[in-house]
Design a protein around this motif. Structure first.
Motif, PDB file in Angstrom:
ATOM      1  N   THR A 155      62.997  52.714  34.172  1.00 38.90           N
ATOM      2  CA  THR A 155      61.955  51.947  33.471  1.00 38.90           C
ATOM      3  C   THR A 155      60.647  51.780  34.252  1.00 38.90           C
ATOM      4  O   THR A 155      59.588  51.617  33.642  1.00 38.90           O
ATOM      5  CB  THR A 155      62.489  50.543  33.122  1.00 38.90           C
ATOM      6  N   ASP A 156      60.712  51.826  35.572  1.00 37.99           N
ATOM      7  CA  ASP A 156      59.500  51.547  36.357  1.00 37.99           C
ATOM      8  C   ASP A 156      58.671  52.791  36.667  1.00 37.99           C
ATOM      9  O   ASP A 156      57.499  52.686  37.042  1.00 37.99           O
ATOM     10  CB  ASP A 156      59.869  50.844  37.673  1.00 37.99           C
ATOM     11  N   VAL A 157      59.273  53.962  36.550  1.00 39.97           N
ATOM     12  CA  VAL A 157      58.538  55.223  36.746  1.00 39.97           C
ATOM     13  C   VAL A 157      58.913  56.182  35.623  1.00 39.97           C
ATOM     14  O   VAL A 157      59.957  56.027  34.981  1.00 39.97           O
ATOM     15  CB  VAL A 157      58.858  55.882  38.113  1.00 39.97           C
ATOM     16  N   ASN A 158      58.059  57.157  35.402  1.00 46.76           N
ATOM     17  CA  ASN A 158      58.341  58.191  34.408  1.00 46.76           C
ATOM     18  C   ASN A 158      58.533  59.508  35.147  1.00 46.76           C
ATOM     19  O   ASN A 158      57.572  60.093  35.634  1.00 46.76           O
ATOM     20  CB  ASN A 158      57.190  58.300  33.399  1.00 46.76           C
ATOM     21  N   ILE A 159      59.774  59.935  35.257  1.00 43.78           N
ATOM     22  CA  ILE A 159      60.061  61.176  35.984  1.00 43.78           C
ATOM     23  C   ILE A 159      60.208  62.312  34.973  1.00 43.78           C
ATOM     24  O   ILE A 159      61.079  62.280  34.104  1.00 43.78           O
ATOM     25  CB  ILE A 159      61.350  61.053  36.820  1.00 43.78           C
ATOM     26  N   GLU A 160      59.320  63.294  35.063  1.00 41.75           N
ATOM     27  CA  GLU A 160      59.388  64.470  34.191  1.00 41.75           C
ATOM     28  C   GLU A 160      60.073  65.593  34.962  1.00 41.75           C
ATOM     29  O   GLU A 160      59.502  66.148  35.909  1.00 41.75           O
ATOM     30  CB  GLU A 160      57.989  64.898  33.744  1.00 41.75           C
ATOM     31  N   TRP A 161      61.302  65.893  34.563  1.00 41.06           N
ATOM     32  CA  TRP A 161      62.096  66.865  35.295  1.00 41.06           C
ATOM     33  C   TRP A 161      61.771  68.282  34.863  1.00 41.06           C
ATOM     34  O   TRP A 161      61.742  68.600  33.682  1.00 41.06           O
ATOM     35  CB  TRP A 161      63.588  66.592  35.100  1.00 41.06           C
ATOM     36  N   LYS A 162      61.497  69.127  35.821  1.00 41.81           N
ATOM     37  CA  LYS A 162      61.219  70.543  35.600  1.00 41.81           C
ATOM     38  C   LYS A 162      62.409  71.370  36.089  1.00 41.81           C
ATOM     39  O   LYS A 162      63.214  70.923  36.899  1.00 41.81           O
ATOM     40  CB  LYS A 162      59.952  70.971  36.361  1.00 41.81           C
ATOM     41  N   THR A 163      62.481  72.595  35.586  1.00 41.53           N
ATOM     42  CA  THR A 163      63.601  73.453  35.958  1.00 41.53           C
ATOM     43  C   THR A 163      63.475  73.963  37.386  1.00 41.53           C
ATOM     44  O   THR A 163      64.467  74.058  38.119  1.00 41.53           O
ATOM     45  CB  THR A 163      63.691  74.662  35.000  1.00 41.53           C
ATOM     46  N   GLU A 164      62.255  74.287  37.799  1.00 38.24           N
ATOM     47  CA  GLU A 164      62.040  74.880  39.117  1.00 38.24           C
ATOM     48  C   GLU A 164      60.906  74.167  39.849  1.00 38.24           C
ATOM     49  O   GLU A 164      60.019  73.575  39.224  1.00 38.24           O
ATOM     50  CB  GLU A 164      61.701  76.375  38.989  1.00 38.24           C
ATOM     51  N   HIS A 165      60.938  74.271  41.171  1.00 38.87           N
ATOM     52  CA  HIS A 165      59.870  73.684  41.983  1.00 38.87           C
ATOM     53  C   HIS A 165      58.518  74.291  41.629  1.00 38.87           C
ATOM     54  O   HIS A 165      57.494  73.599  41.643  1.00 38.87           O
ATOM     55  CB  HIS A 165      60.160  73.910  43.473  1.00 38.87           C
ATOM     56  N   ALA A 166      58.517  75.589  41.317  1.00 38.83           N
ATOM     57  CA  ALA A 166      57.257  76.267  40.995  1.00 38.83           C
ATOM     58  C   ALA A 166      56.582  75.645  39.775  1.00 38.83           C
ATOM     59  O   ALA A 166      55.348  75.645  39.681  1.00 38.83           O
ATOM     60  CB  ALA A 166      57.513  77.752  40.762  1.00 38.83           C
ATOM     61  N   GLU A 167      57.368  75.117  38.841  1.00 39.88           N
ATOM     62  CA  GLU A 167      56.790  74.458  37.670  1.00 39.88           C
ATOM     63  C   GLU A 167      56.050  73.186  38.072  1.00 39.88           C
ATOM     64  O   GLU A 167      55.028  72.837  37.480  1.00 39.88           O
ATOM     65  CB  GLU A 167      57.885  74.121  36.653  1.00 39.88           C
ATOM     66  N   CYS A 168      56.566  72.491  39.066  1.00 41.32           N
ATOM     67  CA  CYS A 168      55.887  71.289  39.563  1.00 41.32           C
ATOM     68  C   CYS A 168      54.569  71.652  40.222  1.00 41.32           C
ATOM     69  O   CYS A 168      53.561  70.950  40.055  1.00 41.32           O
ATOM     70  CB  CYS A 168      56.788  70.544  40.550  1.00 41.32           C
ATOM     71  N   VAL A 169      54.585  72.761  40.973  1.00 44.19           N
ATOM     72  CA  VAL A 169      53.352  73.233  41.599  1.00 44.19           C
ATOM     73  C   VAL A 169      52.326  73.575  40.526  1.00 44.19           C
ATOM     74  O   VAL A 169      51.137  73.240  40.648  1.00 44.19           O
ATOM     75  CB  VAL A 169      53.624  74.454  42.502  1.00 44.19           C
ATOM     76  N   ALA A 170      52.780  74.227  39.453  1.00 43.31           N
ATOM     77  CA  ALA A 170      51.878  74.581  38.356  1.00 43.31           C
ATOM     78  C   ALA A 170      51.328  73.333  37.666  1.00 43.31           C
ATOM     79  O   ALA A 170      50.152  73.282  37.292  1.00 43.31           O
ATOM     80  CB  ALA A 170      52.609  75.461  37.345  1.00 43.31           C
ATOM     81  N   ALA A 171      52.171  72.308  37.516  1.00 41.94           N
ATOM     82  CA  ALA A 171      51.732  71.052  36.895  1.00 41.94           C
ATOM     83  C   ALA A 171      50.657  70.378  37.733  1.00 41.94           C
ATOM     84  O   ALA A 171      49.689  69.816  37.198  1.00 41.94           O
ATOM     85  CB  ALA A 171      52.924  70.121  36.693  1.00 41.94           C
ATOM     86  N   LEU A 172      50.813  70.437  39.044  1.00 41.80           N
ATOM     87  CA  LEU A 172      49.803  69.873  39.945  1.00 41.80           C
ATOM     88  C   LEU A 172      48.485  70.623  39.828  1.00 41.80           C
ATOM     89  O   LEU A 172      47.403  70.027  39.839  1.00 41.80           O
ATOM     90  CB  LEU A 172      50.295  69.924  41.394  1.00 41.80           C
ATOM     91  N   ALA A 173      48.579  71.947  39.701  1.00 41.29           N
ATOM     92  CA  ALA A 173      47.366  72.758  39.585  1.00 41.29           C
ATOM     93  C   ALA A 173      46.641  72.495  38.268  1.00 41.29           C
ATOM     94  O   ALA A 173      45.401  72.492  38.211  1.00 41.29           O
ATOM     95  CB  ALA A 173      47.723  74.236  39.705  1.00 41.29           C
ATOM     96  N   ALA A 174      47.417  72.232  37.205  1.00 38.78           N
ATOM     97  CA  ALA A 174      46.832  72.006  35.881  1.00 38.78           C
ATOM     98  C   ALA A 174      46.300  70.593  35.700  1.00 38.78           C
ATOM     99  O   ALA A 174      45.381  70.358  34.922  1.00 38.78           O
ATOM    100  CB  ALA A 174      47.872  72.317  34.803  1.00 38.78           C
ATOM    101  N   ASN A 175      46.886  69.650  36.434  1.00 40.06           N
ATOM    102  CA  ASN A 175      46.506  68.240  36.265  1.00 40.06           C
ATOM    103  C   ASN A 175      46.247  67.616  37.634  1.00 40.06           C
ATOM    104  O   ASN A 175      47.173  67.175  38.301  1.00 40.06           O
ATOM    105  CB  ASN A 175      47.626  67.488  35.535  1.00 40.06           C
ATOM    106  N   PRO A 176      44.985  67.576  38.056  1.00 42.57           N
ATOM    107  CA  PRO A 176      44.653  67.069  39.398  1.00 42.57           C
ATOM    108  C   PRO A 176      45.084  65.625  39.653  1.00 42.57           C
ATOM    109  O   PRO A 176      45.242  65.226  40.809  1.00 42.57           O
ATOM    110  CB  PRO A 176      43.120  67.197  39.445  1.00 42.57           C
ATOM    111  N   SER A 177      45.314  64.851  38.609  1.00 47.67           N
ATOM    112  CA  SER A 177      45.725  63.450  38.796  1.00 47.67           C
ATOM    113  C   SER A 177      47.243  63.296  38.849  1.00 47.67           C
ATOM    114  O   SER A 177      47.749  62.179  38.964  1.00 47.67           O
ATOM    115  CB  SER A 177      45.160  62.584  37.667  1.00 47.67           C
ATOM    116  N   ALA A 178      47.952  64.410  38.754  1.00 48.80           N
ATOM    117  CA  ALA A 178      49.414  64.360  38.726  1.00 48.80           C
ATOM    118  C   ALA A 178      49.989  64.018  40.101  1.00 48.80           C
ATOM    119  O   ALA A 178      49.358  64.224  41.141  1.00 48.80           O
ATOM    120  CB  ALA A 178      49.980  65.690  38.250  1.00 48.80           C
ATOM    121  N   ILE A 179      51.213  63.497  40.072  1.00 50.79           N
ATOM    122  CA  ILE A 179      51.998  63.240  41.282  1.00 50.79           C
ATOM    123  C   ILE A 179      53.273  64.076  41.167  1.00 50.79           C
ATOM    124  O   ILE A 179      53.832  64.215  40.075  1.00 50.79           O
ATOM    125  CB  ILE A 179      52.341  61.741  41.404  1.00 50.79           C
ATOM    126  N   ALA A 180      53.713  64.625  42.270  1.00 49.35           N
ATOM    127  CA  ALA A 180      54.921  65.448  42.225  1.00 49.35           C
ATOM    128  C   ALA A 180      55.821  65.164  43.410  1.00 49.35           C
ATOM    129  O   ALA A 180      55.367  64.759  44.482  1.00 49.35           O
ATOM    130  CB  ALA A 180      54.563  66.935  42.194  1.00 49.35           C
TER     131      ALA A 180
END
Length: 329
Positions: free
Chosen positions: A159-184
């Motif tokens: 409830t206190d955080v929103n964790i968006e689970w990705k299949t691979e670490h590379a997807e998290c890297v891509a999410a960071l590249a696409a959204n500069p305000s993201a946390i991973a």
């Protein structure tokens, strides 16, 4: 006089024979070693180089660098590997599945997981409240480790955080590249890979350090652990000296890798684990160690207890017995 000379010659001959016996080289022992491409194998690269030159004799190593735990497991179970570096919780699972024909020799990698962001909003675990975190590793040790740290800091992972689970670490890297305000939440060397794509990306939290902070003051503090080195017990029983020699050579290799970053990075590229440019930047954050004996048992045992509390299946349904922890021949 003749008797005296004969006696003297016999004595000299006997001494020569004893000297020859003392100088006799030990028979070579073939040791099949497996590790995954990443931090769990990076500490072995000096051993790998030394083996090529014969400097590890009488041990004769055959190293297999594999892509995932799914490749390591069947080779270990079928006896194609004698020693292997693998995830800490997988070692506990295999201990049960292999009818206890497995011992942990050493912790070889502490926590390599970090919270990263392009910004300056996260200075403590408490700052994660209300944030969206991109992460991979749901149902495995990254999730359990994150949950423990959040809960011990008073945050509810549901409830206190929103964790968006990705299949691979590379997807998290891509999410960071696409959204500069993201946390991973990322492990090394993916943190370094992401930072090479975005120079403004910073390590906000070291989850290994956060775990250690929660353990302060405890009599037997545990640690956040990524990988361990294990041995099949039937191989250990047949070749105790070879295993002890492996331990000495592995500890020396780890020391070399940690003290000679540039040279180690070149070896890491030579053995096709990582590009040297990435390895050199990532090595200081990979927490490569060689922890043995009582300290190993305390840190690893406590870590497995935390995983067991969240999901017994994560450690094979039961906590390993004391025999799981190797304390020397």
């Amino acid at each position: 006089m003749k008797k005296a000379i004969s006696f003297l010659l016999a004595a000299v001959l006997g001494i020569s024979m004893l000297a020859g016996c003392g100088a006799k080289e030990a028979d070579p022992v073939a040791v099949n070693v497996g590790a995954m491409k990443g931090p769990t194998a990076m500490g072995m690269v000096k051993m790998m180089e030394d083996d090529e030159s014969g400097a590890t004799a009488p041990n004769d190593y055959n190293f297999s660098l594999l892509a995932s735990p799914d490749e390591v497991t069947p080779m270990l179970v079928k006896g194609k590997l004698d020693i292997a570096a693998l995830p800490a919780n997988l070692a506990a699972v295999l201990y049960q599945n292999m009818e206890q024909n497995l011992s942990v020799l050493a912790i070889n990698t502490l926590g390599v997981i970090y919270i990263v962001e392009d910004g300056d909003t996260v200075q403590s675990v408490a700052d994660l409240k209300g944030k969206t975190i991109y992460a991979s590793g749901k149902g495995s040790t990254p999730e359990y480790g994150l949950n423990y740290i959040l809960e011990e800091n008073g945050l509810n992972p549901e409830t206190d955080v929103n964790i968006e689970w990705k299949t691979e670490h590379a997807e998290c890297v891509a999410a960071l590249a696409a959204n500069p305000s993201a946390i991973a939440m990322l492990p090394q060397p993916f943190v370094t890979t992401a930072q090479m794509q975005n120079e403004n990306l910073r390590i906000a939290l070291d989850l290994s350090a956060e775990w250690d902070a929660l353990q302060e003051g405890k009599e037997n503090p545990s640690g956040m652990i990524t990988g361990v080195v294990v041995v099949r017990n039937d191989f250990l029983e047949e070749n105790p000296e070879a295993v002890e020699l492996f331990m000495e050579q592995y500890a020396s290799s780890v020391d070399y890798v940690n003290a000679n970053t540039a040279e180690a990075a070149a070896l890491i590229e030579k053995y096709d684990i990582l590009k040297a440019a990435v390895a050199e930047k990532a090595l200081p954050y990979c927490n490569i160690v060689c922890i043995t004996g009582d300290e190993m048992q305390d840190k690893l045992g406590g870590y497995l207890e935390e995983l067991y509390a969240q999901n017994p299946k994560a450690v094979g349904g039961a906590l390993p017995e004391d025999g799981f922890y190797y304390h020397g021949a």
